[in-house]
Design an enzyme around this catalytic site. Sequence first.
Site, PDB file in Angstrom:
ATOM      1  CE1 TYR A 105      -3.415   2.646   0.809  1.00 33.19           C
ATOM      2  CE2 TYR A 105      -1.622   3.807   1.877  1.00 33.19           C
ATOM      3  CZ  TYR A 105      -3.062   3.653   1.485  1.00 33.19           C
ATOM      4  OH  TYR A 105      -3.759   4.961   1.373  1.00 33.19           O
ATOM      5  CD  GLU A 163      -5.838   4.770  -1.519  1.00 28.14           C
ATOM      6  OE1 GLU A 163      -5.733   5.035  -0.229  1.00 28.14           O
ATOM      7  OE2 GLU A 163      -6.721   4.565  -2.186  1.00 28.14           O
TER       8      GLU A 163
END
Length: 398
Positions: A109, A197
């Site tokens: 992530y 992101e």
Amino acid sequence: MDIHEYQAKEILSQFGVGIPQGALAYSPEQAAYRAREIGGERWVVKAQIHAGGRGKAGGVKVCNSDHEIQAVTEDMFGQKLVTHQTGPEGKGIYRVYVEAAVPIAREIYLGFVLDRATQRVMIIASSEGGMEIEDISAESPDSMIRAVVEPAVGLPEFQCREIAFALGIKPGMIQQMVRTLRGCYRALRELDATMVEVNPLVLTGDDRVLALDAKMAFDNNALFRHPQIMELRDKSQEDPRESRAADHGLSYVGLEGNIGCIVNGAGLAMATMDTIKLAGGEPANFLDIGGGATPERVSRAFRLVMSDKNVQAILINIFAGINRCDWVAEGIVRALRDEPIDVPVVVRLAGTNVEEGQKILAQSGLPLIRATTLMEAAERAVQSWRADQNRNPNLKVV
Ligand code: ADP
Ligand code: MG
């Protein structure tokens, strides 16, 4: 402003971030054709909507043939996809992205956000990325790696290497990781993004670092500096009420309640919503008509609020400084004459030209409910809405 995954990937790849080969399609036939163009034996079809959580909701499908792609996308196009990020009404699928399936060895992530506490860009990373990231960050927040970027310096290589080490990246792939981190940061800074992101960023079996998903959001107030980003706006993904308002210079946020609010100034709008709640009601929207609102702007605001079918009462609360109560009153009268409505309307005016404003309302002969204080206005709006409910039991109570 949000953009689609495929658009964010294209931007990031221009900044040196690796992405799988992929192409956009607007129909099932085109999706199948895209797969043949890309080549290979496995593809992933991804619904393009402005929200994450698609994988768990059926918006990301692995396919092994172009026939399968056609069948899968026939079920996607025109449908609303409901994910945990869309709200219950979901978002319409009008574009799909076809991408080569990648052999994933690890999912990481990676997020770049603006951190209010440090007033800096913060990088958040986790060695356990993928679709369970929300659970991981809730259950073990300490496992998340955080790094703050010093704006005067930018994101230096050593800081990227530190993050790569913390993620347990093997030596041979650290340079690719540094390039990825720097690319995301540069994209964020140079394009005035508020968020980048990449989840997941994957390490492949053949030692590549690839962004398999990408999300970017931009600062609306800086969009004028980036016309090429402004062009990426997709109104089909926005709340239609909000985009119509933006087109007319009004700031509008749709909410779940049934008392429509027309207010000037964001602070007064917040106070009005709070007072409605205090009086036992629920606001249907946040609407700020801004300063110096003309009668046209006021009547447009009125029509916008009325276009929300949940609205069962309207509260107009104006504290005029730059605004003029007489213009506001004229706008209200004009809107109600053009299109008579059958919900109670409560008006509270104060400030510049208030006497003229009250006179216009009184002489209009319209059944307006007037109030002098904010509390009184909110109570009257809630009371009249309740009374209306009793008269019209068919109206939906939210
Ligand atoms: P969302 O975050 O909206 O659920 P993602 O793009 O992250 O959508 O896709 C969900 C999951 O699907 C990813 O975590 C990844 O495991 C898998 N996936 C996505 N794209 C690919 C791809 N090109 N090849 C292989 N797997 C993929
Ligand atoms: Mg994702």
